[in-house]
Design a protein around this motif. Structure first.
Motif, PDB file in Angstrom:
ATOM      1  N   ARG A  31       0.801  -1.225   0.000  1.00 30.62           N
ATOM      2  CA  ARG A  31       0.000   0.000   0.000  1.00 30.62           C
ATOM      3  C   ARG A  31       0.836   1.280   0.000  1.00 30.62           C
ATOM      4  N   LEU A  80       3.050  -1.611  -6.317  1.00 26.25           N
ATOM      5  CA  LEU A  80       1.741  -1.637  -6.964  1.00 26.25           C
ATOM      6  C   LEU A  80       1.740  -0.781  -8.221  1.00 26.25           C
ATOM      7  N   ARG A  85      -3.397  -0.547  -7.480  1.00 28.69           N
ATOM      8  CA  ARG A  85      -4.013   0.402  -6.547  1.00 28.69           C
ATOM      9  C   ARG A  85      -5.541   0.296  -6.605  1.00 28.69           C
TER      10      ARG A  85
END
Length: 127
Positions: A31, A80, A85
């Motif tokens: 993240r 990512l 995302r």
């Protein structure tokens, strides 16, 4: 004249791939920033083989990118992509769903287990 579908039959392949146990865990671990392979392994408590397979699948599907650095020892970072995302948003939604409905799911599991996996039989009388 019949109208033919312009949908590619392989488009549904994306829907057929269900995330494995570790897919959403890895997505959420990426993240904030790129992470090294060993960081992901330590933080997630995942076996090296499973992590390798999951990361390859995520890379193949375009959710993560892999960057290799020519260092000793070799360094590989995973990050990512924009698509990843978007998948992260889905993971967050699933987490919210689980938080809201966890007790109901546990109750349903308990009922199912108590019945030995047999369906509930409902008698319906029609007039």
């Amino acid at each position: 004249m019949s109208r033919q579908s312009t949908t590619n039959p392989h488009d549904n392949d994306v829907l057929m791939s269900r995330p494995g146990k570790w897919t959403l865990t890895i997505i959420t671990m990426l993240r904030v920033e790129p992470r090294r392979f060993n960081d992901l392994k330590r933080a997630g408590g995942i076996s090296q083989k499973t992590l390798t397979l999951t990361l390859r699948e995520l890379e193949r599907d375009g959710f993560v990118t892999r960057t290799m650095f020519a260092t000793i020892p070799p360094r590989v970072d995973y990050e990512l992509t924009a698509l990843g995302r978007e998948l992260l948003e889905l993971a967050d939604s699933l987490k919210s769903f689980a938080d809201r409905n966890g007790a109901l799911i546990q109750e349903a599991r308990a009922r199912f287990d108590a019945s030995g996996g047999e369906p509930v039989i409902k008698l319906v009388h029609s007039l």
